[in-house]
Design a protein around this motif. Sequence first.
Motif, PDB file in Angstrom:
ATOM      1  N   THR A 424       0.829  -1.202   0.000  1.00 29.40           N
ATOM      2  CA  THR A 424       0.000   0.000   0.000  1.00 29.40           C
ATOM      3  C   THR A 424       0.868   1.259   0.000  1.00 29.40           C
ATOM      4  O   THR A 424       1.950   1.290   0.579  1.00 29.40           O
ATOM      5  CB  THR A 424      -0.898   0.031   1.244  1.00 29.40           C
ATOM      6  OG1 THR A 424      -0.090  -0.019   2.424  1.00 29.40           O
ATOM      7  CG2 THR A 424      -1.845  -1.160   1.238  1.00 29.40           C
ATOM      8  N   VAL A 425       0.334   2.298  -0.660  1.00 31.26           N
ATOM      9  CA  VAL A 425       0.945   3.630  -0.644  1.00 31.26           C
ATOM     10  C   VAL A 425      -0.138   4.600  -0.167  1.00 31.26           C
ATOM     11  O   VAL A 425      -1.144   4.807  -0.854  1.00 31.26           O
ATOM     12  CB  VAL A 425       1.479   4.046  -2.025  1.00 31.26           C
ATOM     13  CG1 VAL A 425       2.043   5.456  -1.971  1.00 31.26           C
ATOM     14  CG2 VAL A 425       2.527   3.059  -2.515  1.00 31.26           C
ATOM     15  N   GLU A 426       0.051   5.184   1.017  1.00 29.99           N
ATOM     16  CA  GLU A 426      -0.951   6.069   1.593  1.00 29.99           C
ATOM     17  C   GLU A 426      -0.952   7.419   0.874  1.00 29.99           C
ATOM     18  O   GLU A 426       0.056   7.863   0.341  1.00 29.99           O
ATOM     19  CB  GLU A 426      -0.664   6.291   3.092  1.00 29.99           C
ATOM     20  CG  GLU A 426      -0.674   5.026   3.920  1.00 29.99           C
ATOM     21  CD  GLU A 426      -2.030   4.362   3.955  1.00 29.99           C
ATOM     22  OE1 GLU A 426      -3.045   5.101   3.867  1.00 29.99           O
ATOM     23  OE2 GLU A 426      -2.090   3.123   4.061  1.00 29.99           O
ATOM     24  N   SER A 427      -2.149   8.045   0.878  1.00 27.14           N
ATOM     25  CA  SER A 427      -2.271   9.384   0.306  1.00 27.14           C
ATOM     26  C   SER A 427      -1.786  10.393   1.343  1.00 27.14           C
ATOM     27  O   SER A 427      -2.417  10.592   2.389  1.00 27.14           O
ATOM     28  CB  SER A 427      -3.721   9.664  -0.086  1.00 27.14           C
ATOM     29  OG  SER A 427      -3.863  10.962  -0.607  1.00 27.14           O
ATOM     30  N   HIS A 428      -0.663  11.012   1.056  1.00 29.70           N
ATOM     31  CA  HIS A 428      -0.025  11.954   1.982  1.00 29.70           C
ATOM     32  C   HIS A 428       0.643  13.021   1.135  1.00 29.70           C
ATOM     33  O   HIS A 428       1.032  12.769  -0.008  1.00 29.70           O
ATOM     34  CB  HIS A 428       0.997  11.209   2.852  1.00 29.70           C
ATOM     35  CG  HIS A 428       1.585  12.039   3.944  1.00 29.70           C
ATOM     36  ND1 HIS A 428       2.694  12.848   3.768  1.00 29.70           N
ATOM     37  CD2 HIS A 428       1.229  12.172   5.257  1.00 29.70           C
ATOM     38  CE1 HIS A 428       2.982  13.444   4.910  1.00 29.70           C
ATOM     39  NE2 HIS A 428       2.124  13.060   5.830  1.00 29.70           N
ATOM     40  N   PRO A 429       0.813  14.243   1.640  1.00 28.10           N
ATOM     41  CA  PRO A 429       1.485  15.278   0.842  1.00 28.10           C
ATOM     42  C   PRO A 429       2.839  14.860   0.303  1.00 28.10           C
ATOM     43  O   PRO A 429       3.276  15.354  -0.736  1.00 28.10           O
ATOM     44  CB  PRO A 429       1.618  16.438   1.837  1.00 28.10           C
ATOM     45  CG  PRO A 429       0.469  16.268   2.775  1.00 28.10           C
ATOM     46  CD  PRO A 429       0.279  14.789   2.913  1.00 28.10           C
ATOM     47  N   THR A 431       3.781  11.529  -0.535  1.00 28.41           N
ATOM     48  CA  THR A 431       3.720  10.376  -1.448  1.00 28.41           C
ATOM     49  C   THR A 431       2.603  10.441  -2.469  1.00 28.41           C
ATOM     50  O   THR A 431       2.505   9.555  -3.325  1.00 28.41           O
ATOM     51  CB  THR A 431       3.553   9.090  -0.617  1.00 28.41           C
ATOM     52  OG1 THR A 431       2.364   9.215   0.196  1.00 28.41           O
ATOM     53  CG2 THR A 431       4.750   8.868   0.290  1.00 28.41           C
ATOM     54  N   ARG A 432       1.753  11.457  -2.398  1.00 26.19           N
ATOM     55  CA  ARG A 432       0.586  11.498  -3.285  1.00 26.19           C
ATOM     56  C   ARG A 432       1.012  11.500  -4.759  1.00 26.19           C
ATOM     57  O   ARG A 432       1.860  12.293  -5.172  1.00 26.19           O
ATOM     58  CB  ARG A 432      -0.261  12.727  -2.980  1.00 26.19           C
ATOM     59  CG  ARG A 432      -1.575  12.787  -3.757  1.00 26.19           C
ATOM     60  CD  ARG A 432      -2.387  13.999  -3.368  1.00 26.19           C
ATOM     61  NE  ARG A 432      -2.770  13.948  -1.956  1.00 26.19           N
ATOM     62  CZ  ARG A 432      -2.415  14.840  -1.060  1.00 26.19           C
ATOM     63  NH1 ARG A 432      -1.643  15.865  -1.414  1.00 26.19           N
ATOM     64  NH2 ARG A 432      -2.805  14.731   0.195  1.00 26.19           N
ATOM     65  N   ASP A 433       0.415  10.576  -5.544  1.00 25.11           N
ATOM     66  CA  ASP A 433       0.621  10.462  -6.997  1.00 25.11           C
ATOM     67  C   ASP A 433       2.050  10.062  -7.377  1.00 25.11           C
ATOM     68  O   ASP A 433       2.461  10.273  -8.521  1.00 25.11           O
ATOM     69  CB  ASP A 433       0.251  11.774  -7.708  1.00 25.11           C
ATOM     70  CG  ASP A 433      -1.200  12.173  -7.490  1.00 25.11           C
ATOM     71  OD1 ASP A 433      -2.043  11.261  -7.425  1.00 25.11           O
ATOM     72  OD2 ASP A 433      -1.478  13.379  -7.379  1.00 25.11           O
ATOM     73  N   THR A 435       4.774   6.953  -7.857  1.00 23.65           N
ATOM     74  CA  THR A 435       4.881   5.503  -8.003  1.00 23.65           C
ATOM     75  C   THR A 435       6.267   5.058  -7.529  1.00 23.65           C
ATOM     76  O   THR A 435       7.285   5.522  -8.040  1.00 23.65           O
ATOM     77  CB  THR A 435       4.673   5.093  -9.463  1.00 23.65           C
ATOM     78  OG1 THR A 435       3.384   5.550  -9.892  1.00 23.65           O
ATOM     79  CG2 THR A 435       4.750   3.572  -9.618  1.00 23.65           C
ATOM     80  N   LEU A 453       3.836   5.188   5.309  1.00 23.02           N
ATOM     81  CA  LEU A 453       3.260   5.701   4.058  1.00 23.02           C
ATOM     82  C   LEU A 453       3.436   4.726   2.895  1.00 23.02           C
ATOM     83  O   LEU A 453       2.594   4.676   2.003  1.00 23.02           O
ATOM     84  CB  LEU A 453       3.908   7.047   3.700  1.00 23.02           C
ATOM     85  CG  LEU A 453       3.787   8.159   4.749  1.00 23.02           C
ATOM     86  CD1 LEU A 453       4.431   9.438   4.225  1.00 23.02           C
ATOM     87  CD2 LEU A 453       2.334   8.393   5.123  1.00 23.02           C
ATOM     88  N   ARG A 497       9.202  17.517  -1.638  1.00 25.25           N
ATOM     89  CA  ARG A 497       8.068  17.444  -0.718  1.00 25.25           C
ATOM     90  C   ARG A 497       8.540  17.073   0.688  1.00 25.25           C
ATOM     91  O   ARG A 497       8.050  17.626   1.682  1.00 25.25           O
ATOM     92  CB  ARG A 497       7.055  16.414  -1.205  1.00 25.25           C
ATOM     93  CG  ARG A 497       6.353  16.773  -2.499  1.00 25.25           C
ATOM     94  CD  ARG A 497       5.401  15.653  -2.888  1.00 25.25           C
ATOM     95  NE  ARG A 497       4.670  15.923  -4.119  1.00 25.25           N
ATOM     96  CZ  ARG A 497       3.804  15.067  -4.663  1.00 25.25           C
ATOM     97  NH1 ARG A 497       3.576  13.897  -4.076  1.00 25.25           N
ATOM     98  NH2 ARG A 497       3.179  15.370  -5.783  1.00 25.25           N
TER      99      ARG A 497
END
Length: 618
Positions: A424-429, A431-433, A435, A453, A497
């Motif tokens: 899983t890759v969590e939605s966080h500022p 790691t968002r978008d 790969t 994350l 980021r």
Amino acid sequence: MRNVSTSRETAIPQAHHGSGMALSEFFLFPLGLVALLGAVPLVILYLLRPEPVRRTLPTFRFLADAAGRSASNPIFDRLLRSLLLLIQLLALVALVGSLATPYVLVPESETVQETVLVVDTSASMGVRDGGGTRFDSALAAARDEVSGTTSVVAAGANADVVLRRGSATDARAALDGLQASDAPGDLRSAITAAASVAGEDARVVVLSDFADDSPWSDAVREARARGLVVQLRQFAGGGQGNVGIVDRRFSGTNVTVTVKNYGDSAVTRTLSLAGTAREVRMDPGDVATATLPVPAGGGRVALSPGDAFPPDDALYVAAPEDASVDVLVLTNDENRYLTAALSVIPEVSLTVDNPPTAVSPNYDVVIYSNVNPGRLLAGNVEAGREIVADGGGVAIQAQEESPNYGDLRLVSQGSVETNPTIGTVESHPITRDITFPPPTEYIAGDLRAGQSLVNTTGGTSLVAVERRGAGRVLYYGFMEDSSAFKYNYQYPVFWKRSVFYLAGRSTLSELNRATGGSLATGANQTVETPAGETTGPEVRLGDAGFYRVGDERFAASLLSEAESDVAAAPLDGESAPADYPTRVEEREVPDPLTEWAALVALAATMVELAYLRRRGDL
């Protein structure tokens, strides 16, 4: 007589609960009947009044004795013989009855007219037209359209039903509370909302400049298909030859501003920010750009000379007070992919040092990468803790032989494992978008603190973060020699980021928003807006200007080509006829009889005066 009195005393409590409702069927204010208690002292006065002196004539003595023996009750005989008392009681009852407002129900017919007003509050309504604005003219016309039953819908960035089927007074008060915003509008949603509020025989009046690029005409047709009368009132004066700021983008510490000429002649405009100015020349319909440095703390970009539409003649820019992020990379084997990614970030001031060394706590971020365990000093780790305590951040990169970072390490040091699969890759500022390719080798371990994350399917965290007091800690589990992520174009994005997150800084793109959106602030958070203070958890960005949340300042500006294109086309045959449906309601309403009760009281008073005159008391 005693039996009757007892019967009345037992009957009153039984009717107590319904007595109020029974009296309300005859009086509007039954409480006024309490004044009838004033009759008690009047009656007592007559009972206590001394009898006149009588002289007994022997001739009629036996007749008088017989009459006295036949009287049933002397007290009540006295009351019955007192005509003056009866007249005064009648006047008192009539006066008290007028206070209680007696009434009768009479039928009444009322013509009911229901109106739904849709008032455009979008930015383009702020165009100056003569001595006022389009919005001022629309608001004045809306007041004239108010009817007995009126609803009010504000057509801004959202459709707000300000009033639902209120009185004419309520409608005018609701209109007085409306203001034009600095945000784009959504007229279609507002007309749809108005149609849902409208009753069967209502009319909808839309007051706008109709410069909205939404398909509002579809909503009008849908409302008319329902049988509603929809009237369109256009206010599109002024705004000829508008030139405005329609976009901006940030690159490092610079902002590039886009200006468009909507007029039919060539123009020259000047863009200025904190003492720096750029001149642009545009032909009709042209778009021009100019790049300006953003000063620490930000500022206001002014487009001059201005015109009849002020909202797009300014761009508000928010920026941190300290534009530089000071980053220290502690390493004994420099990871050039990491340092190269950090060095291309304009806001980053990068320092690379090799332990053992003295570390100053004045850095915003410290990254421990490829550190020789035998050369890292305990003071180097303690400096990281001090930076976190001061509101900065620490990042630790995984390696096969790791120094003892103590509580700064979020994932425990385990064995080296191979060929994992990214879970899983969590939605966080951070790691968002992004790969993340799986590494060929990684350090297995358990999450000791914080939030994971990026995880492997085996449960090991490859990226983890934790907010610790005022600061932040990051664990980066990709060993550079065993990961292809360093070749990915998103690698520099990740580290930019991460550095901003660890330093507690927001990027210029995050600090600067377009009007019409919203700002998540947290529950009960106080926010300073251009219009005054408000509270979260979410604040609408309806006004252009600066918004302060805690120690951080945000900016909102109008950035809409459609809204800046204020020269709206006239409505060709779109408006509806002036007549509209009404309905007649039959109902019964109370007709007060106060004046009749007052006349009875006055007549009784006149009769009392005449009686006293006749008796010789006057």
